[in-house]
Design a protein around this motif. Structure first.
Motif, short mmCIF file in Angstrom:
data_model
loop_
_atom_site.label_atom_id
_atom_site.label_comp_id
_atom_site.label_asym_id
_atom_site.label_seq_id
_atom_site.Cartn_x
_atom_site.Cartn_y
_atom_site.Cartn_z
N THR A 42 -36.75 14.96 36.00
CA THR A 42 -36.00 13.73 36.27
C THR A 42 -34.52 14.01 36.54
N ASP A 43 -34.07 15.23 36.31
CA ASP A 43 -32.70 15.61 36.64
C ASP A 43 -32.73 16.99 37.27
N ASP A 81 -30.57 18.66 38.74
CA ASP A 81 -29.33 19.44 38.64
C ASP A 81 -29.10 20.00 37.23
N ALA A 82 -29.96 19.63 36.29
CA ALA A 82 -29.81 20.11 34.92
C ALA A 82 -30.30 21.54 34.80
N GLY A 137 -33.52 18.32 31.72
CA GLY A 137 -33.84 17.49 32.88
C GLY A 137 -35.31 17.24 33.08
N ASN A 192 -35.06 12.91 30.03
CA ASN A 192 -34.54 14.28 30.17
C ASN A 192 -34.70 15.12 28.90
#
Length: 391
Positions: A177-178, A180-181, A186, A235
């Motif tokens: 869901t993220d 860029d994490a 994420g 996340n």
């Protein structure tokens, strides 16, 4: 050392034995075999609900979730009695042992009521959507995406090796869901009903048999999942993942011990080399039982030792694999044939009495992969037991 249990544990065992003696389905009642790990025949659904209603399904759970708040030692003897009879308390093992358990640990009250309780009562079945084509043992490498759009997540991606997905009603699905994490962050977890538009399930055969359809590819194409189906925090799916596998591993060593004992009973050494291998496997079985008992005692005292579970999982899974390999080697070409056995058919005997040594050997690889590969277990043991540096 003499391994014994206190009177309250033995009373618990006796009560469960009486329940089994009075309620086990007969061979006539239990004629239909499950076709996958998420297909539960109607007789087995009745059997699972009966256990749930009487607190014998998962005794460690509270009564409203099929248990009786049993201690870890009481849970152990419960599994021990099931193993003695080679019977199952559910034909949807991942539904009970991983998915419902994860919902009880991380889910909302509504998720516990609407999903976990229904899985436990065999009203619905569940499968685990973790592995992907590029992220098998390395869950943190998953790429299936979920984007929040209003009060829904939109999911796109693919899972593979999803056992029983084609028969399951819901998938506990790990998604990113993220993007860029960092790698282990994420990640989130969603409950995805399998009848949701855009979900495609494709079962495929294993090396064991063409009609052994348990594995699946699962494709998600613009699948809209209610935000209320988010399990745990956004996340924070890695925490759910480690908890999920923890549920799977807690008493996993006992199942390896029982499988190893079954293999040793069926294997008949002939040559001197066979007898040498057999003696080694007997020692492995005894070591596994003693190490497991020590871990059990620690847990009964409230001590946490996650690393010891990796030792047990590694030893148990590889001992079973070694036993099957030696038996196959000793059998030679006869190991490719189904055994000539007079053991009666029962729906509980899904493997041992109907499989060749070759099939039992190739199936043993699942034990060294599922729940964390042997390589992963060795890394945990190296770092957390032996204290070796991560580099």
């Amino acid at each position: 050392m003499k391994l014994t249990f206190d009177a309250d544990v033995e009373e618990f065992r006796a009560e469960f034995v009486a329940f089994l003696d009075a309620n086990l389905p007969t061979e006539a009642e239990a004629g239909e075999r499950p076709r996958s790990s998420a297909h539960v025949p109607e007789w087995a659904r009745r059997w699972q609900r009966l256990q749930f209603d009487n607190g014998w399904l998962l005794p460690g759970n509270p009564p409203e979730f099929g248990g009786r708040n049993a201690s870890i030692l009481q849970q152990y003897v419960h599994l021990e009695e099931l193993a003695k009879r080679r019977i199952y308390h559910s034909f949807n093992p991942q539904g009970l042992g991983i998915i419902a358990a994860s919902l009880l640990s991380f889910g909302t009250e509504e998720q516990k009521r609407d999903w976990a309780a229904r899985i436990l009562r065999a009203e619905i079945t569940a499968a685990l959507g973790m592995s992907e084509p590029g992220a098998g043992s390395d869950l943190a490498g998953l790429r299936t995406r979920a984007v929040l759009d209003g009060d829904h997540f939109v999911v796109n991606g693919q899972k593979v090796w999803t056992s029983g997905a084609h028969d399951a009603d819901v998938l506990l699905t790990f998604v990113r869901t993220d993007p860029d994490a960092p790698k282990h962050q994420g990640i989130s977890v969603l409950l995805v009903p399998t009848d949701t538009p855009g979900v495609t399930r494709r079962p495929f055969a294993s090396v064991c048999a063409e009609d052994d359809l348990d594995f699946n590819e699962v494709f998600f194409t613009d699948v809209r999942v209610p935000a209320a189906n988010l399990v745990g925090e956004l996340n924070q799916g890695w925490r759910v993942a480690t908890g999920s596998l923890g549920h799977e591993r807690t008493l996993l060593w006992l199942s390896f011990s029982d499988r190893l004992q079954d293999l040793l009973e069926d294997f008949r050494p002939v040559t001197e080399l066979d007898r040498d291998h057999y003696a080694t496997l007997v020692m492995d079985a005894q070591a596994l039982r003693l190490l497991g008992s020590r871990a059990l005692a620690r847990e009964a005292r409230g001590e946490q030792d996650v690393a010891s579970l990796s030792v047990l999982k590694l030893l148990g899974s590889e001992a079973v694999q070694n036993a099957a390999e030696h038996a196959l080697t000793a059998a030679g070409s006869g190991g490719l044939m189904h055994p000539n056995t007079t053991a009666p058919y029962t729906p509980w005997n899904l493997d041992n009495f109907s499989s060749s040594w070759f099939e039992r050997y190739v199936r043993s690889f699942a034990g060294t992969i599922a729940g964390g590969t042997s390589e992963i277990q060795r890394t945990i043991v190296a770092e957390r037991v032996l204290g070796l540096p991560r580099s």
